[in-house]
Enzyme design. Structure first.
Site, PDB file in Angstrom:
ATOM      1  N   HIS A   1      -1.434  -0.306  -9.607  1.00 23.18           N
ATOM      2  CA  HIS A   1      -2.052  -1.269  -8.685  1.00 23.18           C
ATOM      3  C   HIS A   1      -2.568  -2.485  -9.457  1.00 23.18           C
ATOM      4  O   HIS A   1      -3.755  -2.802  -9.452  1.00 23.18           O
ATOM      5  CB  HIS A   1      -3.190  -0.595  -7.899  1.00 23.18           C
ATOM      6  CG  HIS A   1      -3.477  -1.268  -6.586  1.00 23.18           C
ATOM      7  ND1 HIS A   1      -3.817  -0.584  -5.451  1.00 23.18           N
ATOM      8  CD2 HIS A   1      -3.485  -2.581  -6.221  1.00 23.18           C
ATOM      9  CE1 HIS A   1      -4.017  -1.432  -4.455  1.00 23.18           C
ATOM     10  NE2 HIS A   1      -3.822  -2.653  -4.907  1.00 23.18           N
TER      11      HIS A   1
ATOM     12  N   GLU B   1      -3.806   7.235  -4.552  1.00 23.61           N
ATOM     13  CA  GLU B   1      -4.132   6.671  -5.875  1.00 23.61           C
ATOM     14  C   GLU B   1      -5.655   6.577  -6.084  1.00 23.61           C
ATOM     15  O   GLU B   1      -6.114   6.316  -7.204  1.00 23.61           O
ATOM     16  CB  GLU B   1      -3.498   5.282  -6.036  1.00 23.61           C
ATOM     17  CG  GLU B   1      -4.036   4.255  -5.052  1.00 23.61           C
ATOM     18  CD  GLU B   1      -3.384   2.876  -5.181  1.00 23.61           C
ATOM     19  OE1 GLU B   1      -2.148   2.772  -5.106  1.00 23.61           O
ATOM     20  OE2 GLU B   1      -4.135   1.900  -5.343  1.00 23.61           O
TER      21      GLU B   1
ATOM     22  N   ASP C   1       3.994  -0.446  -7.372  1.00 20.30           N
ATOM     23  CA  ASP C   1       2.685  -0.806  -7.915  1.00 20.30           C
ATOM     24  C   ASP C   1       1.574  -0.016  -7.222  1.00 20.30           C
ATOM     25  O   ASP C   1       0.453   0.027  -7.714  1.00 20.30           O
ATOM     26  CB  ASP C   1       2.438  -2.309  -7.733  1.00 20.30           C
ATOM     27  CG  ASP C   1       1.149  -2.763  -8.389  1.00 20.30           C
ATOM     28  OD1 ASP C   1       0.953  -2.409  -9.573  1.00 20.30           O
ATOM     29  OD2 ASP C   1       0.336  -3.442  -7.742  1.00 20.30           O
TER      30      ASP C   1
ATOM     31  N   ARG D   1       0.849  -1.195   0.000  1.00 15.50           N
ATOM     32  CA  ARG D   1       0.000   0.000   0.000  1.00 15.50           C
ATOM     33  C   ARG D   1       0.884   1.245   0.000  1.00 15.50           C
ATOM     34  O   ARG D   1       1.905   1.304   0.702  1.00 15.50           O
ATOM     35  CB  ARG D   1      -0.899   0.025   1.247  1.00 15.50           C
ATOM     36  CG  ARG D   1      -2.103  -0.900   1.190  1.00 15.50           C
ATOM     37  CD  ARG D   1      -3.125  -0.491   0.128  1.00 15.50           C
ATOM     38  NE  ARG D   1      -4.270  -1.393   0.050  1.00 15.50           N
ATOM     39  CZ  ARG D   1      -4.356  -2.457  -0.730  1.00 15.50           C
ATOM     40  NH1 ARG D   1      -3.347  -2.779  -1.514  1.00 15.50           N
ATOM     41  NH2 ARG D   1      -5.457  -3.196  -0.749  1.00 15.50           N
TER      42      ARG D   1
HETATM   43  P1  NAI Z   1      -1.341 -11.347   5.159  1.00 13.83           P
HETATM   44  O1  NAI Z   1      -2.382 -10.884   6.132  1.00 13.83           O
HETATM   45  O2  NAI Z   1      -1.260 -12.807   4.837  1.00 13.83           O
HETATM   46  O3  NAI Z   1       0.106 -10.903   5.681  1.00 13.83           O
HETATM   47  C1  NAI Z   1       0.398  -9.635   6.155  1.00 13.83           C
HETATM   48  C2  NAI Z   1       1.594  -9.744   7.080  1.00 13.83           C
HETATM   49  O4  NAI Z   1       2.007  -8.437   7.436  1.00 13.83           O
HETATM   50  C3  NAI Z   1       1.275 -10.489   8.390  1.00 13.83           C
HETATM   51  O5  NAI Z   1       2.254 -11.481   8.625  1.00 13.83           O
HETATM   52  C4  NAI Z   1       1.312  -9.404   9.448  1.00 13.83           C
HETATM   53  O6  NAI Z   1       1.751  -9.851  10.712  1.00 13.83           O
HETATM   54  C5  NAI Z   1       2.325  -8.452   8.826  1.00 13.83           C
HETATM   55  N1  NAI Z   1       2.290  -7.119   9.382  1.00 13.83           N
HETATM   56  C6  NAI Z   1       1.231  -6.399   9.823  1.00 13.83           C
HETATM   57  N2  NAI Z   1       1.636  -5.195  10.266  1.00 13.83           N
HETATM   58  C7  NAI Z   1       2.967  -5.167  10.097  1.00 13.83           C
HETATM   59  C8  NAI Z   1       3.968  -4.200  10.386  1.00 13.83           C
HETATM   60  N3  NAI Z   1       3.653  -3.034  10.950  1.00 13.83           N
HETATM   61  N4  NAI Z   1       5.247  -4.490  10.088  1.00 13.83           N
HETATM   62  C9  NAI Z   1       5.565  -5.677   9.529  1.00 13.83           C
HETATM   63  N5  NAI Z   1       4.684  -6.636   9.249  1.00 13.83           N
HETATM   64  C10 NAI Z   1       3.396  -6.378   9.534  1.00 13.83           C
HETATM   65  O7  NAI Z   1      -1.565 -10.477   3.855  1.00 13.83           O
HETATM   66  P2  NAI Z   1      -1.113 -10.809   2.362  1.00 13.83           P
HETATM   67  O8  NAI Z   1      -2.168 -11.602   1.685  1.00 13.83           O
HETATM   68  O9  NAI Z   1       0.274 -11.320   2.367  1.00 13.83           O
HETATM   69  O10 NAI Z   1      -1.133  -9.323   1.716  1.00 13.83           O
HETATM   70  C11 NAI Z   1      -0.251  -8.323   2.169  1.00 13.83           C
HETATM   71  C12 NAI Z   1      -0.684  -6.975   1.635  1.00 13.83           C
HETATM   72  O11 NAI Z   1      -0.478  -6.908   0.231  1.00 13.83           O
HETATM   73  C13 NAI Z   1      -2.185  -6.672   1.781  1.00 13.83           C
HETATM   74  O12 NAI Z   1      -2.516  -6.208   3.070  1.00 13.83           O
HETATM   75  C14 NAI Z   1      -2.419  -5.631   0.721  1.00 13.83           C
HETATM   76  O13 NAI Z   1      -2.247  -4.345   1.274  1.00 13.83           O
HETATM   77  C15 NAI Z   1      -1.323  -5.898  -0.301  1.00 13.83           C
HETATM   78  N6  NAI Z   1      -1.885  -6.373  -1.576  1.00 13.83           N
HETATM   79  C16 NAI Z   1      -1.633  -5.661  -2.731  1.00 13.83           C
HETATM   80  C17 NAI Z   1      -2.112  -6.101  -3.939  1.00 13.83           C
HETATM   81  C18 NAI Z   1      -1.804  -5.408  -5.226  1.00 13.83           C
HETATM   82  O14 NAI Z   1      -2.487  -5.647  -6.247  1.00 13.83           O
HETATM   83  N7  NAI Z   1      -0.792  -4.561  -5.292  1.00 13.83           N
HETATM   84  C19 NAI Z   1      -2.974  -7.274  -4.018  1.00 13.83           C
HETATM   85  C20 NAI Z   1      -3.116  -7.983  -2.785  1.00 13.83           C
HETATM   86  C21 NAI Z   1      -2.610  -7.527  -1.609  1.00 13.83           C
END
Ligand code: NAI
Length: 329
Positions: free
Chosen positions: A294, A262, A257, A233
């Protein structure tokens, strides 16, 4: 049961929505636009609305609540665009629809490779038949330390993918995940991450706590020439600090990305418009910064999964069944 779908894309989502709505016995109202106070009436009589990454502040949620909406699902993994607290106060349930991590992980690895190999400059040159070499020498992953912030589903998949490249892998998360050790990566503190990583790739959700986690102070602690990839993000990075870091040469390249502010820009054709996002224009102009809109999620598998599961979540909600995608934090 009825679901009103906002931002429904004609060219890829519509047929999938119709297919899964038929299978699940759901009546659909499909709207191509983002939800707002004017088109909220389309949700009258539907308990559920299905949105993407458009802003859903408390005031707008309240308009939907007045039309009887009780469930808001977002066809995204992140849900920072929805005021979850306000939704809860209005008695609404918020849910997301996570798809498999591979699409975003592939994209992150691609941006890492594009950034270390100066691919933006290379493509720009070949497009104008400039076949010179000066200024486009790249680096090899085997010689680099890559730092992954956020070792959830996507971060761990990136680590697994990168483990074949021979680079050193370090990771940071609020919670350790044992799977990470199988990739050969080591957990480090944020300070150590800034100090050691040649490439930093972000995979954490945006929260109040980590807003602008990459700011001027963090960048000052990083290695000279550090490269930053963000498929998570935009708000994780202070854009002004990023721009200063690139201008000074402290940051050697970036693959973005996602960017701050945005909303309202991405997914629309603005080629004839004057935009009010100067930072985006500056970032796009740098030869060592690749910007995409994105897109990391945008694969056949992710789109189908997200359409299916967003509708399935609506059905679980209306039928009072256990819903794995409900946002509970
Ligand atoms: P997930 O929930 O499986 O993993 C997120 C991880 O981040 C967790 O292990 C959590 O403990 C950790 N986390 C939370 N706060 C943190 C912090 N302050 N410092 C370090 N680690 C922290 O989520 P997933 O599926 O891996 O997705 C991650 C992110 O990717 C989503 O939240 C979303 O914002 C982004 N995303 C972007 C996309 C795109 O098209 N560019 C598409 C899908 C997701």
């Amino acid at each position: 049961m009825k679901v009103t779908v906002y931002n429904c894309r004609e060219f890829d989502e519509k047929a999938l929505f119709e297919k899964y709505a038929q299978e699940l016995g759901i009546e659909l109202i499909l709207c191509p636009d983002a939800p707002d106070a004017r088109n909220a009436s389309l949700a009258e009589g539907a308990q559920c609305i299905d949105i993407i990454t458009s802003r859903m502040p408390g005031e707008l949620l309240s308009v939907f609540a007045d039309y009887g909406v009780k469930y808001v699902t977002t066809r995204t993994i992140g849900y920072d665009h929805i005021d979850v607290k306000a939704a809860r106060e209005l008695g609404m349930t918020v849910a997301n629809a996570p798809y498999g991590p591979c699409g975003v992980a592939d994209y992150a690895v691609m941006l890492i490779l594009m950034t270390i190999r100066k691919m933006k400059r290379i493509l720009e040159r070949t497009n104008i038949q400039d076949y010179s070499l000066k200024g486009i020498q790249g680096r090899e992953l085997k010689d680099l330390t890559v730092g992954i912030i956020g070792t959830g589903r996507i971060g761990r998949t990136v680590l697994r993918d990168l483990s074949g490249f021979g680079c050193k892998l370090i990771a940071y998360d609020l919670y350790e995940n044992q799977e990470v050790y199988k990739t050969g990566a080591a957990y480090v503190s944020l300070e150590e991450m800034w100090r050691r990583a040649d490439v930093i790739s972000l995979h954490a959700p945006l929260t109040d706590e980590n807003y602008h986690m990459i700011d001027e102070k963090a960048i000052a602690q990083m290695r000279d020439g550090v490269m930053i990839v963000n498929t998570a993000r935009g708000g994780l990075i202070d854009t002004q600090a990023l721009i200063c870091g690139i201008e000074s040469g402290k940051i050697g390249g970036a693959g973005l990305d996602v960017v701050e502010n945005e909303f309202g820009l991405y997914y629309y054709d603005h080629k004839s418009d004057i935009l009010n996002n100067r930072e985006l224009a500056i970032l796009r102009g740098f030869p060592n910064v690749t910007v995409s809109h994105h897109m990391a999620f945008y694969t056949d598998d992710c789109v189908e999964t997200v359409v299916r599961d967003s509708l399935l979540g609506c059905k679980y909600f209306v039928e009072g069944k256990e819903n794995p995608w409900e946002v509970r934090d």
